[in-house]
Design an enzyme around this catalytic site. Structure first.
Site, mmCIF file in Angstrom:
data_model
loop_
_atom_site.group_PDB
_atom_site.id
_atom_site.type_symbol
_atom_site.label_atom_id
_atom_site.label_comp_id
_atom_site.label_asym_id
_atom_site.label_seq_id
_atom_site.Cartn_x
_atom_site.Cartn_y
_atom_site.Cartn_z
ATOM 1 N N HIS A 200 -17.714 4.738 13.441
ATOM 2 C CA HIS A 200 -16.676 3.984 12.724
ATOM 3 C C HIS A 200 -16.380 4.689 11.393
ATOM 4 C CE1 HIS A 200 -14.101 0.958 11.347
ATOM 5 N NE2 HIS A 200 -14.794 -0.129 11.632
ATOM 6 N N HIS A 203 -10.882 2.125 8.171
ATOM 7 C CA HIS A 203 -10.690 0.824 7.525
ATOM 8 C C HIS A 203 -11.436 0.642 6.201
ATOM 9 C CE1 HIS A 203 -10.083 -0.520 11.972
ATOM 10 N NE2 HIS A 203 -9.108 0.243 11.521
ATOM 11 N N TYR A 205 -14.565 1.642 5.420
ATOM 12 C CA TYR A 205 -16.023 1.544 5.472
ATOM 13 C C TYR A 205 -16.636 2.898 5.079
ATOM 14 C CZ TYR A 205 -14.989 -2.953 7.534
ATOM 15 O OH TYR A 205 -14.514 -4.215 7.739
#
Length: 396
Positions: A200, A203, A205
């Site tokens: 990930h 977004h 992070y």
């Protein structure tokens, strides 16, 4: 996803809608089935069709352990024809990685045993599955579970809104610890039967915090121009690549937009985007998952290509598109309690037909309806369901 944001003004939809003659409906159904049912390879994995379940944080795993309800949730969608499932974000084994004791973790004996059963059930249903490995970085608030004393850490100790003094910049020891946690999680995924991993990097992070100039103000080798800002994430990808077998797929999810900063951009030009993606590809990424809010919008002036299209063009690697697929309305509105009507797939299929991207990730439509893939693959468009925001509060 765990983003929140204000309700926004209406945006152009992917296509218009009109009542079609039966022959036109049959033709559209055959086209959808033909394009979406084709297998596709990601490194050593053959995905049976082009439909991907997008990662969506559900918070139904007390103690970070996925249980029988989580197993059923994913298996139902695999049984209905989803080719590749990307799980909800799962925290890697670093104490600062998360902020909830109900989000699943990808470390610990009980947690991994639960995930092994998820993978087994998805395979039994005919699907493939990868966990999304996640560290939230400076999004974390100290005092939150699962490790209340863990500090928020990031490239420069700066939150997405620019606030300072609420976390700390990562030391060399921190960098090594996080890299190790991702590598260990990837190795565990292969060991317990998953088909690959997704990292990930979107977004806002942790990995994205290094990529974005707004949160990365380091003056060492890990900050500066786009190539330098990519260095930490590329080192992490390389460690993950080394921790798994050569044919085991490594997918990287990234975005321009950030949580609560929807106009943020990693790259203003294709050249800037290439400077970020090329080191990640060289480090061992096998496919990119390009997260947008509306898949049909062009990413840069002078071209109709969306972010996934540019990603495929610049890297030559398989690309997954995502963003309001199958629905007429931005997903951000769902967090304000709004639903969305069913949207046309014509624009999506046009782009898939000309190989703009390789796979299509579906979020809210699959959250609402476990049988979405089966309906699309068999031409039952009339049976598709509009999205009701209440679907986010249940696990079905």
């Amino acid at each position: 996803m765990t983003v929140t944001g204000p309700t926004e003004a209406a945006e152009p939809s992917a296509t218009g809608s009109a009542t079609a003659e039966p022959s036109a409906v049959e033709s559209a159904a055959a086209r959808a089935a033909g394009l979406l049912s084709r297998p596709v390879a990601i490194n050593g994995l053959t995905v049976p069709n082009r439909i991907v379940m997008a990662p969506m944080t559900r918070m139904f795993s007390p103690g970070g352990v996925p249980g029988e309800d989580v197993r059923s949730y994913y298996a139902r969608r695999a049984a209905a024809g989803v080719g590749l499932i990307v799980t909800e974000g799962t925290y890697v084994g670093h104490e600062s990685a998360g902020q909830s004791d109900r989000v699943p973790r990808f470390h610990g004996e009980e947690q991994l045993a639960g995930w092994a059963k998820v993978a087994e059930d998805v395979h039994a249903a005919g699907g493939t599955i990868v966990p999304q490995l996640w560290h939230i970085g400076m999004v974390r608030k100290q005092g939150d579970p699962p490790f209340a004393d863990a500090p928020a850490i990031g490239p420069s100790g700066i939150r997405l809104n620019g606030a300072e003094g609420t976390g700390r910049a990562m030391t060399r020891a921190d960098l090594d610890a996080v890299i190790g946690a991702f590598a260990e999680a990837a190795a565990a995924a292969e060991r317990i039967g998953f088909d690959g991993v997704e990292l990930h990097g979107a977004h806002g992070y942790l990995l994205d915090q290094f990529l974005w100039a707004g949160t990365n103000r380091r003056t060492d080798a890990y900050g500066g121009d786009p190539v330098a800002r990519t260095r930490f994430t590329a080192e992490l990808v390389a460690a993950v690549r080394a921790a798994v077998s050569p044919a085991f797929p490594v997918i990287f999810r990234y975005s321009q937009w950030k949580s609560d900063n929807y106009d943020a951009r990693l790259a203003e030009t294709p050249q800037e985007l290439e400077a970020i993606l090329a080191p990640l590809a060289a480090a061992g990424v096998d496919a990119f998952h390009a997260s947008t809010r509306r898949y049909w919008l062009p990413e840069f002036d002078g071209s109709d290509l969306n972010l996934a299209g540019w990603t495929r063009k610049l890297t030559g690697l398989p690309a997954i598109t995502v963003g309001s697929v199958g629905l007429d309305g931005d997903f951000i509105r769902a967090f304000a309690g709004e639903g969305a009507p069913v949207g046309s797939l014509d624009n999506l299929l046009d782009r898939l037909e000309r190989d703009e991207f390789d796979l299509v990730a579906v979020g809210r439509a699959l959250l609402q309806d476990p049988d979405w893939a089966a309906k699309v693959l068999t031409g039952r468009f009339a049976d598709l369901l509009p999205y009701d925001a209440a679907a986010a509060r249940t696990l079905t």
